[in-house]
Every structure is written in C-alpha cells, then in structure tokens.
Write a protein that holds these residues in place. Sequence first.
Motif, PDB file in Angstrom:
ATOM      1  N   PHE A  21     -15.575  -1.579 -16.231  1.00  0.00           N
ATOM      2  CA  PHE A  21     -15.931  -0.403 -16.219  1.00  0.00           C
ATOM      3  C   PHE A  21     -14.762   0.522 -16.019  1.00  0.00           C
ATOM      4  O   PHE A  21     -15.165   2.035 -16.070  1.00  0.00           O
ATOM      5  CB  PHE A  21     -17.178  -0.137 -15.578  1.00  0.00           C
ATOM      6  CG  PHE A  21     -18.515  -1.085 -16.399  1.00  0.00           C
ATOM      7  CD1 PHE A  21     -18.383  -0.983 -17.537  1.00  0.00           C
ATOM      8  CD2 PHE A  21     -19.275  -1.455 -15.370  1.00  0.00           C
ATOM      9  CE1 PHE A  21     -19.575  -1.879 -18.074  1.00  0.00           C
ATOM     10  CE2 PHE A  21     -20.278  -2.201 -15.905  1.00  0.00           C
ATOM     11  CZ  PHE A  21     -20.376  -2.531 -17.119  1.00  0.00           C
ATOM     12  N   ARG A  22     -13.638   0.233 -15.324  1.00  0.00           N
ATOM     13  CA  ARG A  22     -12.704   1.242 -15.262  1.00  0.00           C
ATOM     14  C   ARG A  22     -12.253   2.079 -16.176  1.00  0.00           C
ATOM     15  O   ARG A  22     -12.190   1.710 -17.333  1.00  0.00           O
ATOM     16  CB  ARG A  22     -11.395   0.403 -14.522  1.00  0.00           C
ATOM     17  CG  ARG A  22     -10.315   1.309 -13.835  1.00  0.00           C
ATOM     18  CD  ARG A  22      -9.144   0.613 -13.424  1.00  0.00           C
ATOM     19  NE  ARG A  22      -9.362  -0.322 -12.608  1.00  0.00           N
ATOM     20  CZ  ARG A  22      -8.857  -1.273 -12.121  1.00  0.00           C
ATOM     21  NH1 ARG A  22      -7.976  -1.628 -12.905  1.00  0.00           N
ATOM     22  NH2 ARG A  22      -8.967  -2.011 -11.209  1.00  0.00           N
ATOM     23  N   ASP A  23     -12.047   3.371 -16.050  1.00  0.00           N
ATOM     24  CA  ASP A  23     -12.062   4.577 -16.959  1.00  0.00           C
ATOM     25  C   ASP A  23     -12.931   4.588 -18.157  1.00  0.00           C
ATOM     26  O   ASP A  23     -12.775   5.409 -19.157  1.00  0.00           O
ATOM     27  CB  ASP A  23     -10.699   4.226 -17.700  1.00  0.00           C
ATOM     28  CG  ASP A  23      -9.196   4.391 -16.749  1.00  0.00           C
ATOM     29  OD1 ASP A  23      -9.537   5.081 -15.960  1.00  0.00           O
ATOM     30  OD2 ASP A  23      -8.426   3.572 -16.820  1.00  0.00           O
ATOM     31  N   LEU A  48     -22.772   7.792  -7.015  1.00  0.00           N
ATOM     32  CA  LEU A  48     -21.831   8.642  -7.905  1.00  0.00           C
ATOM     33  C   LEU A  48     -20.515   8.854  -7.373  1.00  0.00           C
ATOM     34  O   LEU A  48     -19.537   8.572  -8.215  1.00  0.00           O
ATOM     35  CB  LEU A  48     -22.523  10.034  -8.276  1.00  0.00           C
ATOM     36  CG  LEU A  48     -23.794  10.151  -9.288  1.00  0.00           C
ATOM     37  CD1 LEU A  48     -24.281  11.675  -9.298  1.00  0.00           C
ATOM     38  CD2 LEU A  48     -23.149   9.811 -10.518  1.00  0.00           C
ATOM     39  N   VAL A  49     -20.391   9.041  -5.838  1.00  0.00           N
ATOM     40  CA  VAL A  49     -18.980   9.364  -5.663  1.00  0.00           C
ATOM     41  C   VAL A  49     -18.320   8.135  -5.430  1.00  0.00           C
ATOM     42  O   VAL A  49     -17.321   7.847  -5.894  1.00  0.00           O
ATOM     43  CB  VAL A  49     -19.404   9.669  -4.125  1.00  0.00           C
ATOM     44  CG1 VAL A  49     -17.670   9.939  -3.484  1.00  0.00           C
ATOM     45  CG2 VAL A  49     -19.608  11.470  -4.138  1.00  0.00           C
ATOM     46  N   PHE A  50     -19.169   6.869  -5.468  1.00  0.00           N
ATOM     47  CA  PHE A  50     -18.408   5.531  -5.247  1.00  0.00           C
ATOM     48  C   PHE A  50     -17.992   5.175  -6.655  1.00  0.00           C
ATOM     49  O   PHE A  50     -16.730   4.672  -6.853  1.00  0.00           O
ATOM     50  CB  PHE A  50     -19.708   4.348  -5.021  1.00  0.00           C
ATOM     51  CG  PHE A  50     -18.850   3.144  -5.002  1.00  0.00           C
ATOM     52  CD1 PHE A  50     -18.260   2.615  -3.707  1.00  0.00           C
ATOM     53  CD2 PHE A  50     -18.901   2.117  -5.752  1.00  0.00           C
ATOM     54  CE1 PHE A  50     -17.978   1.259  -3.733  1.00  0.00           C
ATOM     55  CE2 PHE A  50     -18.479   0.825  -5.884  1.00  0.00           C
ATOM     56  CZ  PHE A  50     -17.883   0.525  -4.781  1.00  0.00           C
ATOM     57  N   LEU A  51     -18.777   5.479  -7.564  1.00  0.00           N
ATOM     58  CA  LEU A  51     -18.295   5.185  -9.146  1.00  0.00           C
ATOM     59  C   LEU A  51     -16.872   5.931  -9.415  1.00  0.00           C
ATOM     60  O   LEU A  51     -16.011   5.492 -10.029  1.00  0.00           O
ATOM     61  CB  LEU A  51     -19.428   5.699  -9.989  1.00  0.00           C
ATOM     62  CG  LEU A  51     -20.879   5.134 -10.292  1.00  0.00           C
ATOM     63  CD1 LEU A  51     -21.574   5.850 -11.313  1.00  0.00           C
ATOM     64  CD2 LEU A  51     -20.673   3.641 -10.397  1.00  0.00           C
ATOM     65  N   GLU A  52     -16.919   7.360  -9.017  1.00  0.00           N
ATOM     66  CA  GLU A  52     -15.807   8.109  -9.350  1.00  0.00           C
ATOM     67  C   GLU A  52     -14.512   7.391  -8.396  1.00  0.00           C
ATOM     68  O   GLU A  52     -13.595   7.453  -9.012  1.00  0.00           O
ATOM     69  CB  GLU A  52     -15.977   9.612  -9.021  1.00  0.00           C
ATOM     70  CG  GLU A  52     -14.977  10.480  -9.468  1.00  0.00           C
ATOM     71  CD  GLU A  52     -13.830  10.473  -8.830  1.00  0.00           C
ATOM     72  OE1 GLU A  52     -12.628  10.689  -9.491  1.00  0.00           O
ATOM     73  OE2 GLU A  52     -13.809  10.377  -7.618  1.00  0.00           O
TER      74      GLU A  52
END
Length: 300
Positions: A21-23, A48-52
């Motif tokens: 799921f990168r990018d 959310l912060v982890f995802l970003e």
Amino acid sequence: MLGAIEKADVLIEALHWIREFRDKVFVIKLGGSLMTNPLAMSHLLQDLVFLETVGIRPIVVHGGGPAINRAMLEAGLQSRFVLGRRYTCEKTLEIVERVLATEFNEQLVEQITILGGRARSLNFNTKCVVFGEPLKLKDDDGNDLDLGFVGTVTRVDTDTIFDMMKNGIIPVIPSMCLTDGEGENAQKLNVNADTVAMAVAQAVKCEKLVYLSDINGVRADKDDPDSLIPTLTAEMAEELFEKGVIQAGMIPKVQACLETVEKGVRKVHIVDGRLRHALMLEIFTTVGVGTEIVASAKRK
C-alpha cells in the motif's frame, strides 16, 4: 523474549501490506459517535499518523452528529431528520459550521500534530474542496421534501488534496460543501458525512475507503457481533438483501459501498473504530477485524 518475538512476527506480517500500500491513497471516514470518545480517537489518530509515516496517503473525512445535537439543545433547537438527513435551517447551519467544520475539524488537526503528524484543515476558514448543490428528495407521493440547507456533492477539488498529500500533509475535510457560485453567491450546505467520504474516495480513485463507526461491520445476525461477515461482494449482498439479513440503516450504507467499488475504489471497509487500533488491525493483518466490500470474492 517470547513477547519480543511475537512483536517481531506482527511487524513481519504488516511488512507485506506496508509494501503493498505504499504511495496508495486511503480515505478514512470518522463517524460523529467516535469523535465523542477521546480514547478511541487517540488510538485512531495514532494509526493515521502511522499510515502516513510508512508511506500511505490518508485523507480524513469526518462528521459530528452527537456534538451537533448537544449544541442544538443548548441553543433551544430541536433536531429533526428527513429520510435520514438533518433538517438544516439557517440557525442549524450556523451550529453545524461552528461545531463540525470549525471546532471539530481544527481539533483533529491539532491532535494529529501533537502525535507527530502533519495535517491541515480544509474548511471554510482555509480552503473548501467539496462543492455541491441543494439535495432534492421526494416523499412517497412524489412531492418535494423540505430539507433546508442540505446538499449533495457534485465536485471535489482533487488538485488541492493531492498537492497536500505530496507534501506529507493529511487533509482533514468536514462534511459540508459550497455551491459553485462566486463570492457571496456561494451557499454553505450541510452534507451527510458518508456522502462526502464516497465523493472524495471516487474523485481521488483511492485504494481504500474505510468507514470507522460504532459497529464492527456487516453481520449475518444484526444482534450478534460474532456473526461478522469478513468479505462481501455484490452477489453476496444481493442474496443477503433478499433474505432480510441486511436490514434498516445498513441497507443504504452497503448499497453505497457497492456503488463506490463499482466507480473505481478497490475496496471499502466497515470497521468498529472503538476497537483499539482497529485501523491498523484491518489494514495490516491478513484476517482483519471488519467487513471488506469488494468487486470479487478474492481478498486483495
């Protein structure tokens, strides 16, 4: 040592999905009921912060129904709904803008910043990116219903959203819109948060649209959380509609999810956001914790 090894195993399981799921763009819809639960919100915003941080590009769309109800009561106004939409007079619109588009929206940005992320409000005080027109509904006799200042989405400013994400900034979008008129001719409208989330997801052609609410997904028995259906296709949903398994408010939600998948969003998830780190568990584990709605039965 065993505990440390188990943590390493979790990271290894997540590695595949992180690379996958990168990018990619994810639209995360936060339900208003969650936003009155500080502990659940803290865990979700950490996710959310982890995802970003690991290279995923999240967009946040949020509602604020319970807080709006309280603010209306304090103002001596009675909440009224027409076919599931909040009737919005001028005074109600002012409360929705203040509570939802300003206070909640800016608090989310502040909390994400405190947790080490970068976010920006996309509201009427900064830059509105959701545009629409008054929503028109009819009753069973074909007569127009009076909804007040309620809208539906016709256009999303994707250029602004993509520019922010390219700079590592999480867009935070309230469920309101402007009509396309110039200057004073533009009218602010209250919009159902699910509608805004779907419109944004379709406009940016995101990888995933995740609905975080207070239910764990679609159930074979609506009263039994353990009867969760992990994966749902259009064919499966049609059968469940006919059997009456999918009922009441879940019917339009599932129908909207199927429509969103048909319009290019690869997968829609319905997840109970009250579960600690539900977002990470749904995205970065093979089994997940909610219902995923897909075009085909194959889990991707």
